[in-house]
Design a protein around this motif. Structure first.
Motif, PDB file in Angstrom:
ATOM      1  N   SER A   1       0.832  -1.201   0.000  1.00  0.00           N
ATOM      2  CA  SER A   1       0.000   0.000   0.000  1.00  0.00           C
ATOM      3  C   SER A   1       0.866   1.250   0.000  1.00  0.00           C
ATOM      4  N   ALA A   2       1.916   1.223   0.794  1.00  0.00           N
ATOM      5  CA  ALA A   2       2.832   2.370   0.843  1.00  0.00           C
ATOM      6  C   ALA A   2       3.514   2.569  -0.504  1.00  0.00           C
ATOM      7  N   GLU A   3       3.880   1.462  -1.166  1.00  0.00           N
ATOM      8  CA  GLU A   3       4.530   1.559  -2.473  1.00  0.00           C
ATOM      9  C   GLU A   3       3.565   2.107  -3.517  1.00  0.00           C
ATOM     10  N   ILE A   4       2.309   1.690  -3.454  1.00  0.00           N
ATOM     11  CA  ILE A   4       1.303   2.192  -4.394  1.00  0.00           C
ATOM     12  C   ILE A   4       1.103   3.692  -4.211  1.00  0.00           C
ATOM     13  N   VAL A   5       1.062   4.127  -2.958  1.00  0.00           N
ATOM     14  CA  VAL A   5       0.922   5.559  -2.674  1.00  0.00           C
ATOM     15  C   VAL A   5       2.110   6.331  -3.232  1.00  0.00           C
ATOM     16  N   ALA A   6       3.322   5.787  -3.035  1.00  0.00           N
ATOM     17  CA  ALA A   6       4.524   6.453  -3.545  1.00  0.00           C
ATOM     18  C   ALA A   6       4.511   6.508  -5.073  1.00  0.00           C
ATOM     19  N   LEU A   7       4.083   5.410  -5.712  1.00  0.00           N
ATOM     20  CA  LEU A   7       4.013   5.387  -7.176  1.00  0.00           C
ATOM     21  C   LEU A   7       2.959   6.363  -7.689  1.00  0.00           C
ATOM     22  N   ALA A   8       1.829   6.431  -6.996  1.00  0.00           N
ATOM     23  CA  ALA A   8       0.779   7.374  -7.407  1.00  0.00           C
ATOM     24  C   ALA A   8       1.296   8.814  -7.344  1.00  0.00           C
ATOM     25  N   LYS A   9       2.089   9.097  -6.313  1.00  0.00           N
ATOM     26  CA  LYS A   9       2.669  10.440  -6.192  1.00  0.00           C
ATOM     27  C   LYS A   9       3.622  10.716  -7.350  1.00  0.00           C
ATOM     28  N   ARG A  10       4.425   9.712  -7.712  1.00  0.00           N
ATOM     29  CA  ARG A  10       5.353   9.891  -8.829  1.00  0.00           C
ATOM     30  C   ARG A  10       4.594  10.096 -10.138  1.00  0.00           C
ATOM     31  N   ILE A  11       3.480   9.366 -10.309  1.00  0.00           N
ATOM     32  CA  ILE A  11       2.685   9.504 -11.532  1.00  0.00           C
ATOM     33  C   ILE A  11       2.108  10.914 -11.640  1.00  0.00           C
ATOM     34  N   VAL A  12       1.579  11.433 -10.526  1.00  0.00           N
ATOM     35  CA  VAL A  12       1.037  12.791 -10.523  1.00  0.00           C
ATOM     36  C   VAL A  12       2.123  13.793 -10.867  1.00  0.00           C
TER      37      VAL A  12
ATOM     38  N   THR B   1      10.327  12.616 -23.621  1.00  0.00           N
ATOM     39  CA  THR B   1      10.236  11.186 -23.938  1.00  0.00           C
ATOM     40  C   THR B   1      10.592  10.335 -22.718  1.00  0.00           C
ATOM     41  N   ARG B   2      11.694  10.709 -22.027  1.00  0.00           N
ATOM     42  CA  ARG B   2      12.100   9.953 -20.823  1.00  0.00           C
ATOM     43  C   ARG B   2      11.012  10.007 -19.757  1.00  0.00           C
ATOM     44  N   THR B   3      10.432  11.164 -19.556  1.00  0.00           N
ATOM     45  CA  THR B   3       9.397  11.319 -18.530  1.00  0.00           C
ATOM     46  C   THR B   3       8.178  10.468 -18.862  1.00  0.00           C
ATOM     47  N   GLN B   4       7.800  10.435 -20.139  1.00  0.00           N
ATOM     48  CA  GLN B   4       6.664   9.609 -20.549  1.00  0.00           C
ATOM     49  C   GLN B   4       6.966   8.124 -20.343  1.00  0.00           C
ATOM     50  N   GLN B   5       8.213   7.730 -20.630  1.00  0.00           N
ATOM     51  CA  GLN B   5       8.607   6.335 -20.394  1.00  0.00           C
ATOM     52  C   GLN B   5       8.573   5.996 -18.904  1.00  0.00           C
ATOM     53  N   ASP B   6       9.035   6.946 -18.073  1.00  0.00           N
ATOM     54  CA  ASP B   6       8.974   6.742 -16.621  1.00  0.00           C
ATOM     55  C   ASP B   6       7.535   6.566 -16.157  1.00  0.00           C
ATOM     56  N   LEU B   7       6.645   7.387 -16.728  1.00  0.00           N
ATOM     57  CA  LEU B   7       5.230   7.281 -16.364  1.00  0.00           C
ATOM     58  C   LEU B   7       4.675   5.891 -16.683  1.00  0.00           C
ATOM     59  N   GLU B   8       5.059   5.364 -17.829  1.00  0.00           N
ATOM     60  CA  GLU B   8       4.602   4.023 -18.207  1.00  0.00           C
ATOM     61  C   GLU B   8       5.111   2.975 -17.219  1.00  0.00           C
ATOM     62  N   LEU B   9       6.395   3.110 -16.814  1.00  0.00           N
ATOM     63  CA  LEU B   9       6.961   2.173 -15.834  1.00  0.00           C
ATOM     64  C   LEU B   9       6.250   2.289 -14.482  1.00  0.00           C
ATOM     65  N   TYR B  10       6.010   3.531 -14.042  1.00  0.00           N
ATOM     66  CA  TYR B  10       5.309   3.738 -12.781  1.00  0.00           C
ATOM     67  C   TYR B  10       3.921   3.096 -12.820  1.00  0.00           C
ATOM     68  N   ALA B  11       3.247   3.272 -13.950  1.00  0.00           N
ATOM     69  CA  ALA B  11       1.900   2.710 -14.082  1.00  0.00           C
ATOM     70  C   ALA B  11       1.939   1.177 -14.032  1.00  0.00           C
ATOM     71  N   LYS B  12       2.939   0.575 -14.711  1.00  0.00           N
ATOM     72  CA  LYS B  12       3.082  -0.880 -14.685  1.00  0.00           C
ATOM     73  C   LYS B  12       3.402  -1.367 -13.275  1.00  0.00           C
ATOM     74  N   ASP B  13       4.317  -0.656 -12.590  1.00  0.00           N
ATOM     75  CA  ASP B  13       4.673  -1.034 -11.225  1.00  0.00           C
ATOM     76  C   ASP B  13       3.462  -0.931 -10.303  1.00  0.00           C
ATOM     77  N   ALA B  14       2.694   0.140 -10.469  1.00  0.00           N
ATOM     78  CA  ALA B  14       1.516   0.326  -9.626  1.00  0.00           C
ATOM     79  C   ALA B  14       0.505  -0.786  -9.869  1.00  0.00           C
ATOM     80  N   SER B  15       0.346  -1.179 -11.133  1.00  0.00           N
ATOM     81  CA  SER B  15      -0.577  -2.252 -11.469  1.00  0.00           C
ATOM     82  C   SER B  15      -0.116  -3.577 -10.861  1.00  0.00           C
ATOM     83  N   ALA B  16       1.190  -3.832 -10.946  1.00  0.00           N
ATOM     84  CA  ALA B  16       1.741  -5.073 -10.376  1.00  0.00           C
ATOM     85  C   ALA B  16       1.579  -5.085  -8.857  1.00  0.00           C
TER      86      ALA B  16
END
Length: 364
Positions: A88-99, A162-177
């Protein structure tokens, strides 16, 4: 020491005994007589004949099995809960990074658009035509340099976008996992909870079917089994020559644990009013300034293992092959633990249950 070791029994002793041991290290427990053999005198209750000792022994073994299975499920429940908290803490951290990443993308797009518009305004004619139309060739050359710099800056912005968009995709995948793991953990936790409740309910139903006299005899059987196990353990000479000097942190952990004597066992509890076995040991060591794993199984896996002959107050004694129970050694062959549902935190003989091994927090 020999006299004290001989006198230890596996049955829970009074708080007074605990205070005596802690207040005067090295002084053995008072040596109560062995518990009496269970009486075979028929009970006074009406109805079916009272259970025989053999039948009560079978009940005792069944109760032990049920409560051990409940304890093992409690460890699974606690582990699932701990994982859920981390996920849960990791999901919160990832959500913050996505925002933050989305805000950065929006800003970068704005900057890239502004840069592109500026280049369009200044770059509509070929460089030769702009040179011929310019009143000041030097100013033109300076402008050309600035245009070149602007183009490089724009390319840099595009790469960063481009890098930021790629990071967003990774964050989204991590959050989903992490979310899938969290859901799986919740199911595991629910399954463990159901098993705990079923085993405890079965044990209580079994006990409720006994007459008052039979319950008394069952308690005597439990005391005698624990006494015999403790006596055999001491007879092995396992504590001969043991030093058993506690460290400052070990003493602090023991002090915390023994202050909880008399509080009820509750599965999944970490205090301050109730505890389960590993909730007591983990909180005792937290109070002593050292974080240790939450469950008895993780305590067994992750903490330093020491020989029984080398244990000292504050060390944790892990019981049964599946590491489903834990107590804290307090010295003189005794330990403090939260036994099981329906019981309270107490002092017992360290050898009153099958010992898997002894572990020590790294700072001990």
């Amino acid at each position: 020491m020999a006299r004290g070791k001989r006198g230890l029994i596996a049955a829970a002793v009074t708080v007074v005994c605990a205070v005596t041991v802690l207040g005067a290290p090295g002084v053995a427990f008072a040596a109560p007589a062995p518990p009496p053999a269970p009486s075979t005198t028929p009970g006074t209750g009406a109805g079916s004949p009272p259970a025989t000792n053999a039948e009560l022994e079978a009940v005792r073994e069944r109760l032990d099995t049920l409560y051990r299975e409940a304890a093992s499920a409690t460890d699974a429940y606690n582990a699932a809960e701990e994982k859920a908290e981390r996920q849960s803490a990791e999901i919160v951290a990832l959500a913050k990074r996505i925002v933050e990443g989305k805000e950065k993308v929006a800003e970068l797009r704005k900057r890239v658009g502004s840069a592109a518009a500026a280049q369009y305004r200044t770059g509509g004619l070929p460089p030769e035509a702009r040179l011929m139309l310019s009143d000041d060739p030097g100013e033109f050359l300076d402008g050309s340099s600035r245009v070149s710099q602007g183009e490089r800056a724009t390319r840099h912005l595009l790469r960063e976008l481009t890098r930021t968009q790629q990071d967003l995709e990774l964050y989204a995948k991590d959050a989903s996992a992490q979310w899938k793991k969290l859901e799986a953990g919740r199911k595991a936790k629910a399954t463990a909870r159901k098993k705990i409740e079923q085993r405890i309910a079965a044990a209580r139903k079994l006990e409720s079917q006994l007459e008052k006299e039979e319950k008394k005899r069952l308690a005597e059987l439990e005391e005698r089994a624990a006494y015999e196990a403790q006596t055999a353990w001491l007879d092995s000479g396992v504590l001969d020559g043991i030093d058993g000097t506690a460290t400052e942190q070990g003493s602090a952990a023991v002090k915390f644990a023994t202050r909880q004597i008399g509080k009820a066992y509750e599965w999944g509890a970490e205090g301050p009013k109730t505890y389960d076995c590993s909730g007591l040991t983990s909180q005792a060591w937290a109070a002593a300034g050292s974080a240790i794993p939450r469950t008895s199984q993780q305590q067994w896996k992750q903490l330093e293992r020491v020989a029984v002959q080398d244990m000292r107050p504050g060390d944790l004694i892990i019981y049964f092959d599946d590491a489903s129970h834990v107590g804290m050694y307090v010295g003189d062959g005794a330990m403090v633990h939260a036994p099981r549902p329906g019981r309270t935190i107490t002092i017992a003989g360290a050898g009153s249950m099958p010992i898997l091994g002894v572990v020590r927090p790294h700072t001990q």
